[in-house]
Write a protein that holds these residues in place. Structure first.
Motif, PDB file in Angstrom:
ATOM      1  N   GLY A  57       0.774  -1.238   0.000  1.00  0.00           N
ATOM      2  CA  GLY A  57       0.000   0.000   0.000  1.00  0.00           C
ATOM      3  C   GLY A  57       0.803   1.284   0.000  1.00  0.00           C
ATOM      4  N   ASN A  58       1.987   1.285   0.630  1.00  0.00           N
ATOM      5  CA  ASN A  58       2.775   2.523   0.701  1.00  0.00           C
ATOM      6  C   ASN A  58       3.919   2.546  -0.304  1.00  0.00           C
ATOM      7  OD1 ASN A  58       4.291   0.537   1.861  1.00  0.00           O
ATOM      8  ND2 ASN A  58       4.728   1.608   3.777  1.00  0.00           N
ATOM      9  N   ARG A  59       3.916   1.626  -1.259  1.00  0.00           N
ATOM     10  CA  ARG A  59       4.988   1.577  -2.256  1.00  0.00           C
ATOM     11  C   ARG A  59       4.586   2.337  -3.523  1.00  0.00           C
ATOM     12  NH1 ARG A  59       8.950  -1.859  -0.609  1.00  0.00           N
ATOM     13  NH2 ARG A  59       8.399  -3.518   0.860  1.00  0.00           N
ATOM     14  N   SER A  60       5.576   2.695  -4.319  1.00  0.00           N
ATOM     15  CA  SER A  60       5.332   3.463  -5.543  1.00  0.00           C
ATOM     16  C   SER A  60       4.628   2.611  -6.588  1.00  0.00           C
ATOM     17  CB  SER A  60       6.661   3.960  -6.123  1.00  0.00           C
ATOM     18  OG  SER A  60       7.430   2.850  -6.599  1.00  0.00           O
ATOM     19  N   PHE A  61       4.070   3.287  -7.588  1.00  0.00           N
ATOM     20  CA  PHE A  61       3.427   2.582  -8.689  1.00  0.00           C
ATOM     21  C   PHE A  61       4.417   1.637  -9.365  1.00  0.00           C
ATOM     22  CE2 PHE A  61       0.023   5.461  -8.071  1.00  0.00           C
ATOM     23  CZ  PHE A  61      -1.061   5.014  -8.798  1.00  0.00           C
ATOM     24  N   GLU A  62       5.633   2.114  -9.618  1.00  0.00           N
ATOM     25  CA  GLU A  62       6.633   1.316 -10.318  1.00  0.00           C
ATOM     26  C   GLU A  62       6.997   0.065  -9.528  1.00  0.00           C
ATOM     27  OE1 GLU A  62       9.261  -0.399 -12.742  1.00  0.00           O
ATOM     28  OE2 GLU A  62       7.915   1.251 -13.276  1.00  0.00           O
ATOM     29  N   THR A  63       7.162   0.213  -8.215  1.00  0.00           N
ATOM     30  CA  THR A  63       7.528  -0.935  -7.382  1.00  0.00           C
ATOM     31  C   THR A  63       6.398  -1.956  -7.331  1.00  0.00           C
ATOM     32  OG1 THR A  63       9.019   0.395  -6.032  1.00  0.00           O
ATOM     33  CG2 THR A  63       8.238  -1.667  -5.076  1.00  0.00           C
ATOM     34  N   TYR A  65       4.035  -2.399  -9.509  1.00  0.00           N
ATOM     35  CA  TYR A  65       3.954  -3.025 -10.837  1.00  0.00           C
ATOM     36  C   TYR A  65       5.021  -4.101 -10.995  1.00  0.00           C
ATOM     37  CZ  TYR A  65       5.355  -3.608 -15.694  1.00  0.00           C
ATOM     38  OH  TYR A  65       5.753  -4.147 -16.889  1.00  0.00           O
ATOM     39  N   ARG A  66       6.255  -3.799 -10.610  1.00  0.00           N
ATOM     40  CA  ARG A  66       7.360  -4.751 -10.772  1.00  0.00           C
ATOM     41  C   ARG A  66       7.140  -6.005  -9.928  1.00  0.00           C
ATOM     42  NH1 ARG A  66      12.081  -4.328  -7.955  1.00  0.00           N
ATOM     43  NH2 ARG A  66      11.601  -2.142  -7.510  1.00  0.00           N
ATOM     44  N   TYR A  67       6.753  -5.811  -8.684  1.00  0.00           N
ATOM     45  CA  TYR A  67       6.495  -6.957  -7.809  1.00  0.00           C
ATOM     46  C   TYR A  67       5.338  -7.807  -8.335  1.00  0.00           C
ATOM     47  CZ  TYR A  67       9.403  -4.906  -4.054  1.00  0.00           C
ATOM     48  OH  TYR A  67      10.428  -4.405  -3.295  1.00  0.00           O
ATOM     49  N   THR A  68       4.258  -7.129  -8.748  1.00  0.00           N
ATOM     50  CA  THR A  68       3.074  -7.851  -9.211  1.00  0.00           C
ATOM     51  C   THR A  68       3.372  -8.632 -10.475  1.00  0.00           C
ATOM     52  OG1 THR A  68       1.652  -6.129  -8.253  1.00  0.00           O
ATOM     53  CG2 THR A  68       0.645  -7.618  -9.850  1.00  0.00           C
ATOM     54  N   LEU A  69       4.116  -8.038 -11.398  1.00  0.00           N
ATOM     55  CA  LEU A  69       4.467  -8.742 -12.634  1.00  0.00           C
ATOM     56  C   LEU A  69       5.304  -9.986 -12.333  1.00  0.00           C
ATOM     57  CD1 LEU A  69       4.437  -8.938 -15.706  1.00  0.00           C
ATOM     58  CD2 LEU A  69       6.435  -7.428 -15.756  1.00  0.00           C
ATOM     59  N   GLN A  70       6.233  -9.889 -11.400  1.00  0.00           N
ATOM     60  CA  GLN A  70       7.019 -11.062 -11.017  1.00  0.00           C
ATOM     61  C   GLN A  70       6.116 -12.185 -10.521  1.00  0.00           C
ATOM     62  OE1 GLN A  70       9.762  -9.613  -8.068  1.00  0.00           O
ATOM     63  NE2 GLN A  70      11.327  -9.041  -9.569  1.00  0.00           N
ATOM     64  N   CYS A  71       5.124 -11.829  -9.731  1.00  0.00           N
ATOM     65  CA  CYS A  71       4.211 -12.839  -9.194  1.00  0.00           C
ATOM     66  C   CYS A  71       3.313 -13.413 -10.290  1.00  0.00           C
ATOM     67  CB  CYS A  71       3.373 -12.238  -8.067  1.00  0.00           C
ATOM     68  SG  CYS A  71       4.354 -11.808  -6.598  1.00  0.00           S
ATOM     69  N   VAL A  72       2.855 -12.574 -11.203  1.00  0.00           N
ATOM     70  CA  VAL A  72       2.048 -13.061 -12.325  1.00  0.00           C
ATOM     71  C   VAL A  72       2.850 -14.041 -13.171  1.00  0.00           C
ATOM     72  CG1 VAL A  72       1.001 -12.354 -14.521  1.00  0.00           C
ATOM     73  CG2 VAL A  72       0.472 -11.101 -12.419  1.00  0.00           C
ATOM     74  N   GLU A  73       4.100 -13.729 -13.427  1.00  0.00           N
ATOM     75  CA  GLU A  73       4.951 -14.634 -14.195  1.00  0.00           C
ATOM     76  C   GLU A  73       5.155 -15.958 -13.456  1.00  0.00           C
ATOM     77  OE1 GLU A  73       7.703 -11.558 -16.798  1.00  0.00           O
ATOM     78  OE2 GLU A  73       8.296 -11.997 -14.728  1.00  0.00           O
ATOM     79  N   SER A  91      -4.263  -4.183  -8.084  1.00  0.00           N
ATOM     80  CA  SER A  91      -5.265  -3.903  -9.116  1.00  0.00           C
ATOM     81  C   SER A  91      -5.219  -2.444  -9.540  1.00  0.00           C
ATOM     82  CB  SER A  91      -6.667  -4.254  -8.604  1.00  0.00           C
ATOM     83  OG  SER A  91      -6.799  -5.638  -8.353  1.00  0.00           O
ATOM     84  N   ALA A  92      -4.974  -1.547  -8.560  1.00  0.00           N
ATOM     85  CA  ALA A  92      -4.955  -0.119  -8.853  1.00  0.00           C
ATOM     86  C   ALA A  92      -3.680   0.321  -9.547  1.00  0.00           C
ATOM     87  CB  ALA A  92      -5.130   0.671  -7.555  1.00  0.00           C
ATOM     88  N   LYS A  93      -2.542  -0.242  -9.135  1.00  0.00           N
ATOM     89  CA  LYS A  93      -1.255   0.279  -9.592  1.00  0.00           C
ATOM     90  C   LYS A  93      -0.569  -0.554 -10.672  1.00  0.00           C
ATOM     91  CE  LYS A  93      -0.046   2.692  -5.292  1.00  0.00           C
ATOM     92  NZ  LYS A  93       0.991   2.885  -4.250  1.00  0.00           N
ATOM     93  N   ALA A  94      -1.027  -1.792 -10.896  1.00  0.00           N
ATOM     94  CA  ALA A  94      -0.289  -2.658 -11.818  1.00  0.00           C
ATOM     95  C   ALA A  94      -1.138  -3.334 -12.892  1.00  0.00           C
ATOM     96  CB  ALA A  94       0.445  -3.743 -11.022  1.00  0.00           C
ATOM     97  N   LEU A  95      -2.411  -3.556 -12.628  1.00  0.00           N
ATOM     98  CA  LEU A  95      -3.226  -4.386 -13.514  1.00  0.00           C
ATOM     99  C   LEU A  95      -3.276  -3.867 -14.943  1.00  0.00           C
ATOM    100  CD1 LEU A  95      -5.159  -6.753 -14.007  1.00  0.00           C
ATOM    101  CD2 LEU A  95      -7.030  -5.276 -13.219  1.00  0.00           C
ATOM    102  N   ILE A 285       7.971 -20.151  -1.349  1.00  0.00           N
ATOM    103  CA  ILE A 285       8.538 -20.167  -2.703  1.00  0.00           C
ATOM    104  C   ILE A 285       9.481 -18.980  -2.880  1.00  0.00           C
ATOM    105  CG2 ILE A 285       6.561 -21.403  -3.650  1.00  0.00           C
ATOM    106  CD1 ILE A 285       6.930 -17.845  -4.717  1.00  0.00           C
ATOM    107  N   GLU A 286      10.373 -19.100  -3.837  1.00  0.00           N
ATOM    108  CA  GLU A 286      11.289 -18.015  -4.221  1.00  0.00           C
ATOM    109  C   GLU A 286      10.861 -17.453  -5.564  1.00  0.00           C
ATOM    110  OE1 GLU A 286      13.839 -16.760  -2.610  1.00  0.00           O
ATOM    111  OE2 GLU A 286      14.208 -18.203  -0.994  1.00  0.00           O
ATOM    112  N   LEU A 287      10.892 -16.154  -5.682  1.00  0.00           N
ATOM    113  CA  LEU A 287      10.556 -15.529  -6.964  1.00  0.00           C
ATOM    114  C   LEU A 287      11.826 -15.262  -7.770  1.00  0.00           C
ATOM    115  CD1 LEU A 287       7.826 -13.006  -5.808  1.00  0.00           C
ATOM    116  CD2 LEU A 287       7.483 -15.118  -7.094  1.00  0.00           C
TER     117      LEU A 287
END
Length: 287
Positions: A57-63, A65-73, A91-95, A285-287
């Protein structure tokens, strides 16, 4: 059912293991998964909580997005044809970026869905006064996503938002039924309702907040509806799969529920039952 046994069973039946992925930065998405499983019990599911990097919640849009994309992959590597971001911040910052920029390149035949659109599509059905309150994390409030999406579907609705930074820690520390919760709930409710007269519908726009619903109702003025996302998102997913058999037909169905975390599995197991309503066995798990 044990994940290894289930996978071997699917192979024996000539089916590929292809679960629905459900993602959150931590535990809150389990409240969404619980409702989805209730509506669609036949499918396999794998849940991932990125607890090692929570909260988002307190992280930047870029961060985010990067974390979420790693998890999606990671979900795609598990064979998931469909991933649900059961996290309002993701959903708000990365989707949107993942859907528009990444999927066409890395997985054009797979889908990633969020929790904001299903909620905003129907929220106008609940409000008579056309004044709606949103209670969420600071990240979700600052993104403006709910205001933007609600105005797309219901331009006549006025949206009021309130960030509730203490609510997530209260839930995760199992203090949501204690007296400390009363103070913060009263404070945030009064602030939200003080922004504008006539609010008749309040959305709990964080997956942790349904665990506070009983407390919230104690301080909610009569006539105001309190909405949680779980059931709304679950019903929306049912309709989505009905409209998209090309996705539904690829999901495996041995009723497997697998739970993963990027942090300590034992700690995850101890807290997960608060959100999911029953005990779970988790894997780190490890990402």
């Amino acid at each position: 059912m044990n994940a290894g046994i289930a996978s071997r069973r699917l192979l024996f039946l000539g089916m590929k293991y292809a679960p629905i992925g459900v993602f959150d930065s931590g535990y809150g998405g389990l409240t969404i998964l619980k409702e989805i499983v209730k509506y669609l019990p036949q499918y396999d599911y794998v849940y991932l909580g990125d607890n090692a990097r929570a909260p988002y919640g307190n992280r930047s849009f870029e961060t985010v997005y990067r974390y979420t994309l790693q998890c999606v992959e990671w979900f795609f590597a598990q064979g998931c044809p469909l991933v649900v971001l059961a996290c309002n911040t993701a959903s708000a910052k990365a989707l949107r970026t993942i859907q528009q920029n990444d999927l066409p390149l890395i997985a054009p035949d797979r889908r990633v869905l969020g929790v904001i659109r299903p909620t905003t599509e129907v929220i106008g059905n609940y409000s008579v006064t056309r004044r709606v309150g949103i209670m969420a994390t600071a990240g979700t409030v600052n993104s403006g996503s709910y205001t933007i999406e609600i105005n797309k579907f219901y331009p006549d609705i006025q949206v009021f938002q309130e960030a509730c930074p203490m609510w997530v820690p209260l839930v995760e520390n199992n203090e949501h039924n204690g007296q400390g919760a009363d103070y913060f709930i009263q404070k945030n409710l009064q602030h939200l309702l003080g922004q504008g007269a006539g609010i008749d519908t309040i959305l709990l726009a964080c997956t942790h907040y349904p665990l506070l619903a009983n407390k919230i109702m104690q301080y909610l003025p009569a006539g105001i509806k309190l909405l949680s996302q779980g059931e709304i998102v679950a019903r929306s997913l049912v309709h989505y799969l009905e409209r998209h058999p090309e996705i539904a037909n690829r999901i495996s169905y041995s009723k497997l529920r697998k739970f993963c975390t990027t942090d300590d599995a034992i700690d995850f197991e101890q807290k997960a039952s608060i959100f999911y309503g029953e005990s779970v066995a988790a894997e780190r798990i490890e990402l």
